[in-house]
Enzyme design. Structure first.
Site, PDB file in Angstrom:
ATOM      1  CE  LYS A  84      -3.982   1.934   2.526  1.00  0.00           C
ATOM      2  NZ  LYS A  84      -4.867   1.740   3.703  1.00  0.00           N
ATOM      3  CB  SER A 159      -8.198   3.495   2.895  1.00  0.00           C
ATOM      4  OG  SER A 159      -7.334   2.868   3.838  1.00  0.00           O
ATOM      5  CB  SER A 183      -8.474   0.749   5.753  1.00  0.00           C
ATOM      6  OG  SER A 183      -9.196   1.949   5.884  1.00  0.00           O
TER       7      SER A 183
END
Length: 363
Positions: A84, A159, A183
């Site tokens: 990420k 997210s 997330s």
């Protein structure tokens, strides 16, 4: 967009280690298969935002040599990993999905990435995410919208949407994400993969751009629970509780609107886990989930403002108005309101710990 997987992609983390060990696959060839999939599918899915192809090829050559020599570093040696974009990968942009940081390049790996490399994993690149990790759709105003690989035009969640989408589409075997209020778990559910938010501090957050230091976790996305466990074994601090202790299910299904087939699948999964001795019953939990969510958002927005205040002042044009307004709202709330939110979340944590007793954790 998921299509069918080549055998080396379908193998996942654990299957790859077995194939490498018996000599039926080599990391150099497996890497090229993954790179071909990325080239073909990523323009539509938009999961990866930056790649380190040269570094990945160097790492694959070294891994191939180790496996051929019987010197593999771990079961993750030669495993293909995406990271990420709020987790630092040396030599790649470290943006956290925020335009203001698009020119910042990480000078060293985050601790969790360094542990992956030490285990022999091949880092492919960084993955798209919700701006600042505050949101649940991964429609990023600076780096584009990530599509759900199962159906174009549908969200991958957030997210960590790029992380879950990349794993679901077979663009990497495993991905790191972060989870503050869902997330990792939300996009994993949306994309049909496994995602785990481990206990607090299980995975080091050194080198991770935070949203809310008091709530953030680093987590793992993979296509099986076994693959998640294999990654955690290499990068997480061992749980002091007995590894053989059973888990508990916190049952909040009566507080959620679920389609009948989803509810039935969940009940069947719990029953199967209980039959195998993995779970030790269900624990009914009557809580106001909406209220706790609002308290968590307040904390996230207030702490997020503190993390980005200097850049908000220096580069206001690098923040979307939506993200900036949420941060500023959090900063403007009275300290007493923030303290109340923290106290409510702490009280619920204590309540859950009492409910699960000596069990290792909960699902």
């Amino acid at each position: 967009m998921t299509g069918s997987f080549e055998p080396e992609v379908a193998a996942g983390v654990c299957g790859l280690a077995a194939a490498y060990g018996e000599g039926s696959a080599r990391p150099t060839a497996v890497l090229e298969t993954y790179l071909a999939r990325i080239e073909q599918a990523n323009p539509a899915i938009h999961a990866f935002v930056d790649l380190d192809i040269e570094g990945a090829r160097d790492a694959a050559k070294a891994s191939s040599h180790r496996w051929a020599s019987g010197l593999a570093l771990s079961p993750l040696d030669g495993c293909l990993v995406g990271v990420k974009a709020n987790i630092a990968v040396a030599g790649l942009p470290w943006t956290a999905g925020i335009g203001a940081y698009r020119d910042r390049v990480a000078d060293r790996d985050a601790a969790c990435v360094a542990r992956l490399r030490a285990a022999g994993a091949i880092i492919l690149g960084t993955l798209n995410m919700e701006e600042g990790a505050l949101g649940a759709v991964t429609d990023n105003p600076w780096f584009g919208r990530t599509q759900n690989p199962w159906r174009a035009g549908y969200t991958a969640g957030g997210s960590s949407g790029g992380s879950a989408a990349a794993v679901a589409a077979g663009l990497c075997a495993v991905a790191l994400g972060t989870d503050t209020m869902g997330s990792v778990r939300i996009p994993s559910a949306y994309c049909g993969v496994f995602g785990i938010k481990p206990r607090y501090a299980a995975i080091s957050e050194e080198g991770v751009m935070p949203l809310s230091p008091s709530l953030d976790h680093v987590g793992v996305h993979a296509r099986s629970a076994g693959d998640c466990a294999a990654v955690l074994a290499e990068i997480a601090v061992p749980d002091p509780a007995s590894p053989n202790a059973p888990l508990a299910v916190l049952d909040v299904t009566d507080r959620a609107s679920l389609p009948d087939d989803v509810r039935a699948a969940f009940v069947a999964l719990v029953a199967a886990a209980e039959a195998q001795g993995v779970l030790e019953g269900s624990v009914p939990l009557d809580i106001d989930l909406g209220r706790l969510r609002r308290r968590g958002l307040l904390i996230s927005e207030a702490e997020g403002f503190a993390e980005h205040a200097a850049m908000l002042q220096a580069r206001p044009d690098g923040f979307s108005e939506t993200f900036a307004s949420m941060l500023r709202w959090g900063a403007a709330q009275p300290p007493a309101k923030l303290a109340e939110a923290r106290a409510e979340i702490a009280a619920m944590k204590e309540r859950v710990e009492v409910l699960i007793g000596d069990r290792l954790g909960f699902l």
